[in-house]
Design an enzyme around this catalytic site. Sequence first.
Site, mmCIF file in Angstrom:
data_model
loop_
_atom_site.group_PDB
_atom_site.id
_atom_site.type_symbol
_atom_site.label_atom_id
_atom_site.label_comp_id
_atom_site.label_asym_id
_atom_site.label_seq_id
_atom_site.Cartn_x
_atom_site.Cartn_y
_atom_site.Cartn_z
ATOM 1 C CG ASP A 15 -1.781 -1.194 1.309
ATOM 2 O OD1 ASP A 15 -2.224 -1.734 0.427
ATOM 3 O OD2 ASP A 15 -2.059 -1.628 2.287
ATOM 4 C CG ASN B 178 -2.601 -10.691 -2.828
ATOM 5 O OD1 ASN B 178 -2.269 -10.408 -3.849
ATOM 6 N ND2 ASN B 178 -1.702 -11.245 -2.121
ATOM 7 C CB ALA B 179 -2.143 -6.342 -5.398
ATOM 8 N NE ARG C 293 -4.404 0.611 3.088
ATOM 9 C CZ ARG C 293 -4.325 1.303 1.915
ATOM 10 N NH1 ARG C 293 -4.128 2.491 1.871
ATOM 11 N NH2 ARG C 293 -4.753 0.880 0.782
ATOM 12 N N GLY D 183 -11.065 -2.818 2.579
ATOM 13 C CA GLY D 183 -11.554 -1.699 3.106
ATOM 14 C C GLY D 183 -11.475 -1.675 4.597
ATOM 15 C CB THR E 180 -7.390 -0.801 -2.615
ATOM 16 O OG1 THR E 180 -6.284 0.133 -2.273
ATOM 17 C CG2 THR E 180 -7.880 -0.560 -3.969
ATOM 18 N N GLY F 221 1.385 3.081 -2.476
ATOM 19 C CA GLY F 221 1.177 4.070 -3.564
ATOM 20 C C GLY F 221 1.960 3.586 -4.803
ATOM 21 C CE LYS F 222 3.177 -2.408 -4.354
ATOM 22 N NZ LYS F 222 2.685 -1.997 -3.054
ATOM 23 C CD GLN G 253 0.813 -8.600 -2.351
ATOM 24 O OE1 GLN G 253 1.491 -9.278 -3.285
ATOM 25 N NE2 GLN G 253 -0.371 -8.544 -2.828
HETATM 26 P P1 IMP Z 1 -2.452 -12.837 1.596
HETATM 27 O O1 IMP Z 1 -1.690 -12.238 0.769
HETATM 28 O O2 IMP Z 1 -4.200 -12.558 1.292
HETATM 29 O O3 IMP Z 1 -2.304 -14.459 1.986
HETATM 30 O O4 IMP Z 1 -2.279 -12.140 3.177
HETATM 31 C C1 IMP Z 1 -1.159 -12.297 3.856
HETATM 32 C C2 IMP Z 1 -0.895 -10.889 4.596
HETATM 33 O O5 IMP Z 1 -0.322 -9.949 3.385
HETATM 34 C C3 IMP Z 1 -1.977 -10.091 5.276
HETATM 35 O O6 IMP Z 1 -1.331 -9.502 6.356
HETATM 36 C C4 IMP Z 1 -2.293 -8.856 4.294
HETATM 37 O O7 IMP Z 1 -3.158 -7.991 4.765
HETATM 38 C C5 IMP Z 1 -1.138 -8.710 3.489
HETATM 39 N N1 IMP Z 1 -1.399 -8.279 2.238
HETATM 40 C C6 IMP Z 1 -1.581 -8.881 1.015
HETATM 41 N N2 IMP Z 1 -1.634 -8.249 0.028
HETATM 42 C C7 IMP Z 1 -1.543 -6.902 0.475
HETATM 43 C C8 IMP Z 1 -1.331 -5.417 -0.367
HETATM 44 O O8 IMP Z 1 -1.526 -5.613 -1.293
HETATM 45 N N3 IMP Z 1 -1.259 -4.669 0.517
HETATM 46 C C9 IMP Z 1 -0.996 -4.525 1.712
HETATM 47 N N4 IMP Z 1 -1.151 -5.750 2.456
HETATM 48 C C10 IMP Z 1 -1.330 -6.931 1.930
#
Ligand code: IMP
Length: 427
Positions: free
Chosen positions: A13, A38-39, A304, A301, A298, A15-16, A223
């Site tokens: 997060d 997840n991003a 942070r 929700g 994002t 700001g990439k 990430q």
């Molecule tokens: P996962 O990637 O869903 O398995 O989550 C594993 C950890 O990475 C958790 O703490 C998530 O909140 C964090 N995480 C995954 N993707 C992001 C992202 O794009 N930004 C910030 N944290 C992330």
Amino acid sequence: MAAVVLVGAQWGDEGKGKLTDYLAEKADMVVRYQGGNNAGHTVVVGTEEYKLHLIPSGILYENKVCVIGNGVVIDPEILLQEIRALAKRTSKYGKLLMSTNAHVIMPYHRLLDQLQEKSLGSRKIGTTGRGIGPAYMDKTARTGIRVIDLMDAEVFAQKLKDNLEEKNKVLTKIYDEPPLEYERIYRQYQEYAEELRPYVTDTSLKISEYIRGEQKILFEGAQGTLLDLDHGTYPYVTSSHPIAGGACVGAGVGPTSIQRVLGVAKAYTTRVGEGPFPTELMDDVGERIRQNGREFGTTTGRPRRCGWFDTVIARYSARISGISDFAITKLDVLSGFESLKICTAYHYQGERIVEFPQSQKIFSNCEPIYEEIAGWQEDLTGIRHFKDLPATAKNYIQRLEELTGVPATIVTIGPEREQTLVRQEMF
Ligand code: IMP
């Protein structure tokens, strides 16, 4: 030849998305090399806001090639939703390609992600619940389904049957859940396969053609360093390699093809999910940063967690990824503070620690050592050149450079494309 890797230097997060969007304008190709939906990237073009989870942010430029590399895990349903949503809003977008070797997120991955988290109780990772971890688990267990398998009905049918046999045992016997039905998933995924087929190719080969043709390539990390499976705050990490080295594995390119690494770090620090965070602010200063910076996930929700800039982490990220330049984002969020704090080292049991500790037990008990620096009152959002920043804001950036040993080549002061202060071009 010019290839730049863009990596998150904190916990994601940073700001990439905005930086990718900025650099994508100059690049010929943008490549995602790890992670999945997840991003979450938010890109603002004029008055339009686009939220992208899987498609590289460069897609908003008509003449770019955007690649989803082999290191990404793809949820076909989400990818198709994104493609359709984009096509509905604009006709001007780039060419999308996806790797034959990327792994596919299946319904049981999503389910198992959520069930595993629930069963961990207070030890939960705080995942995004998108099935990312279980999909990578199958990849390393060598039982995963790749895009190329999805494209072949016969291979897909067999792999799905094999997987369901095992997953249904886990679902019913360990989690006391009903089994998943083969037929429905098979039919649904065959529909996805037909829609996705035109995008599927050997992306490593395509990238190598661009490298040979001296074209500009941007590798876009999702990430951040501290969420890296090997180098992050394990086990509170994601299951892939967001660091710069991940670009080689996750895109199929050699390290000699990469010239610069841009580490993206917020002017402060945030984290979502569980795990240690030494500079976290649990007070009204943290709340003020959260509100000013609109620090809500994002993807999920979730609010942070917010804290001061941590140079121990930034130095560590610079080392692990070979960061040649920093982009310091959201500097505008820090306007209005009398003074700002920068973490220079940690205290642990009376000892001063300057390097990122290997033990998570130690890291969890580290107290930040701060240096206090004067803040600024001015609104920065209208500034268009670095030289026009208030002296105290420039001092803040300079101090980060001194403490990390890396130049802050780019500073951002808002979400829009023109709110990007570039001191030296990356390409
Ligand atoms: P996962 O990637 O869903 O398995 O989550 C594993 C950890 O990475 C958790 O703490 C998530 O909140 C964090 N995480 C995954 N993707 C992001 C992202 O794009 N930004 C910030 N944290 C992330």
